[in-house]
Design a protein around this motif. Structure first.
Motif, mmCIF file in Angstrom:
data_model
loop_
_atom_site.group_PDB
_atom_site.id
_atom_site.type_symbol
_atom_site.label_atom_id
_atom_site.label_comp_id
_atom_site.label_asym_id
_atom_site.label_seq_id
_atom_site.Cartn_x
_atom_site.Cartn_y
_atom_site.Cartn_z
ATOM 1 N N TRP A 183 0.824 -1.218 0.000
ATOM 2 C CA TRP A 183 0.000 0.000 0.000
ATOM 3 C C TRP A 183 0.849 1.255 0.000
ATOM 4 O O TRP A 183 0.432 2.284 -0.537
ATOM 5 C CB TRP A 183 -0.962 -0.010 1.184
ATOM 6 C CG TRP A 183 -2.001 -1.088 1.067
ATOM 7 C CD1 TRP A 183 -2.269 -2.086 1.956
ATOM 8 C CD2 TRP A 183 -2.884 -1.305 -0.048
ATOM 9 N NE1 TRP A 183 -3.257 -2.909 1.479
ATOM 10 C CE2 TRP A 183 -3.656 -2.455 0.261
ATOM 11 C CE3 TRP A 183 -3.096 -0.653 -1.257
ATOM 12 C CZ2 TRP A 183 -4.622 -2.947 -0.621
ATOM 13 C CZ3 TRP A 183 -4.050 -1.146 -2.127
ATOM 14 C CH2 TRP A 183 -4.797 -2.272 -1.817
ATOM 15 N N SER A 184 2.035 1.192 0.566
ATOM 16 C CA SER A 184 2.925 2.361 0.506
ATOM 17 C C SER A 184 3.302 2.672 -0.933
ATOM 18 O O SER A 184 3.367 3.833 -1.342
ATOM 19 C CB SER A 184 4.184 2.112 1.345
ATOM 20 O OG SER A 184 3.864 1.972 2.718
ATOM 21 N N THR A 185 3.538 1.633 -1.728
ATOM 22 C CA THR A 185 3.871 1.838 -3.135
ATOM 23 C C THR A 185 2.668 2.371 -3.906
ATOM 24 O O THR A 185 2.796 3.298 -4.720
ATOM 25 C CB THR A 185 4.368 0.526 -3.761
ATOM 26 O OG1 THR A 185 5.521 0.062 -3.041
ATOM 27 C CG2 THR A 185 4.737 0.720 -5.223
ATOM 28 N N VAL A 186 1.495 1.804 -3.669
ATOM 29 C CA VAL A 186 0.279 2.293 -4.322
ATOM 30 C C VAL A 186 0.044 3.761 -3.996
ATOM 31 O O VAL A 186 -0.236 4.586 -4.882
ATOM 32 C CB VAL A 186 -0.941 1.453 -3.893
ATOM 33 C CG1 VAL A 186 -2.244 2.128 -4.320
ATOM 34 C CG2 VAL A 186 -0.857 0.048 -4.483
ATOM 35 N N LEU A 187 0.157 4.122 -2.740
ATOM 36 C CA LEU A 187 -0.179 5.478 -2.300
ATOM 37 C C LEU A 187 0.874 6.509 -2.707
ATOM 38 O O LEU A 187 0.522 7.621 -3.109
ATOM 39 C CB LEU A 187 -0.377 5.496 -0.785
ATOM 40 C CG LEU A 187 -1.672 4.843 -0.281
ATOM 41 C CD1 LEU A 187 -1.581 4.524 1.205
ATOM 42 C CD2 LEU A 187 -2.860 5.757 -0.563
ATOM 43 N N THR A 188 2.146 6.160 -2.601
ATOM 44 C CA THR A 188 3.193 7.147 -2.891
ATOM 45 C C THR A 188 3.551 7.214 -4.365
ATOM 46 O O THR A 188 4.076 8.229 -4.827
ATOM 47 C CB THR A 188 4.472 6.841 -2.100
ATOM 48 O OG1 THR A 188 4.993 5.569 -2.516
ATOM 49 C CG2 THR A 188 4.198 6.831 -0.598
ATOM 50 N N GLY A 238 10.835 3.570 1.499
ATOM 51 C CA GLY A 238 11.490 3.014 2.670
ATOM 52 C C GLY A 238 10.724 1.980 3.458
ATOM 53 O O GLY A 238 11.167 1.576 4.542
ATOM 54 N N VAL A 239 9.590 1.510 2.968
ATOM 55 C CA VAL A 239 8.790 0.521 3.697
ATOM 56 C C VAL A 239 9.038 -0.852 3.078
ATOM 57 O O VAL A 239 8.697 -1.085 1.919
ATOM 58 C CB VAL A 239 7.288 0.869 3.653
ATOM 59 C CG1 VAL A 239 6.483 -0.189 4.397
ATOM 60 C CG2 VAL A 239 7.042 2.246 4.251
ATOM 61 N N GLY A 253 1.438 7.580 8.673
ATOM 62 C CA GLY A 253 1.598 8.670 7.726
ATOM 63 C C GLY A 253 1.563 8.242 6.280
ATOM 64 O O GLY A 253 1.825 9.055 5.386
ATOM 65 N N ALA A 254 1.242 6.962 6.017
ATOM 66 C CA ALA A 254 1.098 6.534 4.623
ATOM 67 C C ALA A 254 -0.028 7.316 3.949
ATOM 68 O O ALA A 254 0.013 7.569 2.742
ATOM 69 C CB ALA A 254 0.818 5.033 4.551
ATOM 70 N N VAL A 255 -1.037 7.682 4.719
ATOM 71 C CA VAL A 255 -2.035 8.676 4.312
ATOM 72 C C VAL A 255 -1.815 9.885 5.205
ATOM 73 O O VAL A 255 -1.937 9.799 6.425
ATOM 74 C CB VAL A 255 -3.473 8.152 4.467
ATOM 75 C CG1 VAL A 255 -4.476 9.254 4.175
ATOM 76 C CG2 VAL A 255 -3.713 6.966 3.547
ATOM 77 N N VAL A 313 3.153 1.244 -8.814
ATOM 78 C CA VAL A 313 3.505 2.658 -8.922
ATOM 79 C C VAL A 313 2.662 3.377 -9.970
ATOM 80 O O VAL A 313 2.603 4.618 -9.988
ATOM 81 C CB VAL A 313 5.007 2.847 -9.255
ATOM 82 C CG1 VAL A 313 5.874 2.429 -8.073
ATOM 83 C CG2 VAL A 313 5.383 2.082 -10.513
ATOM 84 N N ASP A 314 2.003 2.620 -10.850
ATOM 85 C CA ASP A 314 1.206 3.256 -11.908
ATOM 86 C C ASP A 314 -0.110 3.828 -11.399
ATOM 87 O O ASP A 314 -0.760 4.599 -12.100
ATOM 88 C CB ASP A 314 0.924 2.253 -13.027
ATOM 89 C CG ASP A 314 2.178 1.874 -13.815
ATOM 90 O OD1 ASP A 314 3.162 2.633 -13.741
ATOM 91 O OD2 ASP A 314 2.158 0.823 -14.476
#
Length: 355
Positions: free
Chosen positions: A130-135, A143-144, A186-188, A325-326
């Protein structure tokens, strides 16, 4: 006047109109959960996202159609984006069910499948997924690497909602998630206009998701939201408990497919729907072994997909090469906002099908 309720880290002003339109289960002084309903925390920044909800059953399904071209005398349709995250979904198991709303979205857009690129130290788990999806950046940037979120770099690489709030503060953003770690870590980010999440306590499997979907459908129908992210966890919970090959997991997939139908209905119920241009994106964070479980490097654990429909996204296309990442890149492009240079992805509207 504004009402106020407590959220982690302080007290935020809340519009009474929003509280009436969105009957959230609040944990505040003098407010408690409704009987039999999971506790949910909600917060909202001062920028208004209020409106009146139309009278329409949330179970009405949505027929996705191309947005009509504006006439010379009419303004262009206002772009809107909804991102739905389904935790731990094996796309091959989705295709083994009826999943009518999922297939409806496939006909209306592009369905991309693939595998996580699990680099050294990166787990096929929810934290990095989800960190990759969100950022919109890879784990070596955000870094996650696992569910501890140790080493996270969300200040340097914030989620796409936070980036949009910084670039275009007039946009109304929302995030509703059953996994509160996405907010706590803080991911959101805190700049998101409105968010809600489940509490840290045991619940019957799927109970939090039902409330999360209620809140998101209310929000879509009753507010001026422009960009929203919703995350559901029941599919992952069931996979861990019963594996992915039996009736329990199939039932969980059918449940979330019904939730998609409710979301489509909420979009169509908007009073301004005719003058809006919606993009719907559905994705997952990781797969599962047949017997349940993930975190490793087997193909079943690394299975992911991106499904998107909206203006400019090829219709009825199925392709390989899915990358988490897309998602963020697609959100920016669909809103007509240039991609930040630090993003690692490409919009699904610019990626041509592989023949």
């Amino acid at each position: 006047m504004t009402g106020r309720h407590r959220v982690p880290g302080g007290v935020l002003p809340v519009s009474p109109a929003l509280l009436l339109a969105l009957p959230m289960v609040l944990l505040a002084a003098g407010c408690g959960p409704r009987p039999g309903t999971p506790d949910v925390l909600a917060s909202r920044r001062p920028s208004a996202m209020a409106g009146s909800a139309p009278s329409l059953s949330p179970h009405v399904s949505m027929t996705l159609v191309p947005t009509p071209e504006p006439t010379p005398s009419s303004p262009p349709p206002r772009p809107k984006v909804l991102v739905v995250g389904l935790d731990g979904v094996r796309y091959d198991r989705v295709l083994a069910t009826k999943a009518v709303h999922f297939r409806q979205l496939m006909r209306a857009g592009t369905f991309t499948t693939g595998y996580l690129d699990v680099l050294e130290k990166v787990h096929s788990s929810s934290g990095p997924g989800w960190s990759t999806v969100l950022t919109g950046v890879t784990p070596d940037k955000h870094g996650v690497y696992n569910n501890s979120f140790v080493g996270r770099q969300f200040t340097k690489y914030p989620d796409f909602l936070t980036r949009l709030e910084t670039i275009r503060p007039s946009l109304h953003t929302a995030a509703v998630t059953a996994w509160r770690y996405l907010l706590d870590t803080g991911a959101v980010g805190a700049l998101v206009d409105w968010h809600a999440t489940g509490q840290l306590k045991p619940y019957e499997v799927g109970a939090k998701d039902a409330v999360i979907v209620d809140r998101m459908t209310d929000l879509i129908r009753a507010s001026d939201v422009d960009v929203a992210f919703m995350h559901l966890e029941v599919t992952d919970a069931v996979a861990h408990r019963a594996g992915v090959l039996g009736p329990d997991y199939r039932g969980a997939i059918e449940t979330v497919d019904g939730y998609l139908g409710r979301l489509f209905g909420a979009v169509r119920a908007r009073p301004a729907f005719a003058s809006e241009s919606w993009t719907i994106i559905v994705t997952t964070d990781h797969g599962h072994k047949d017997e349940g479980g993930h975190g490793g490097v087997t193909p079943h654990e690394r299975m992911i997909f991106l499904l998107a429909a909206g203006p400019g996204i090829p219709q009825g296309v199925r392709r390989q090469g899915a990358r988490q990442v897309d998602v963020a890149a697609t959100v920016f492009t669909q809103l007509g906002i240039p991609l930040p240079e630090s993003l690692d992805g490409k919009s699904l509207s610019t990626i041509r099908p592989i023949e």
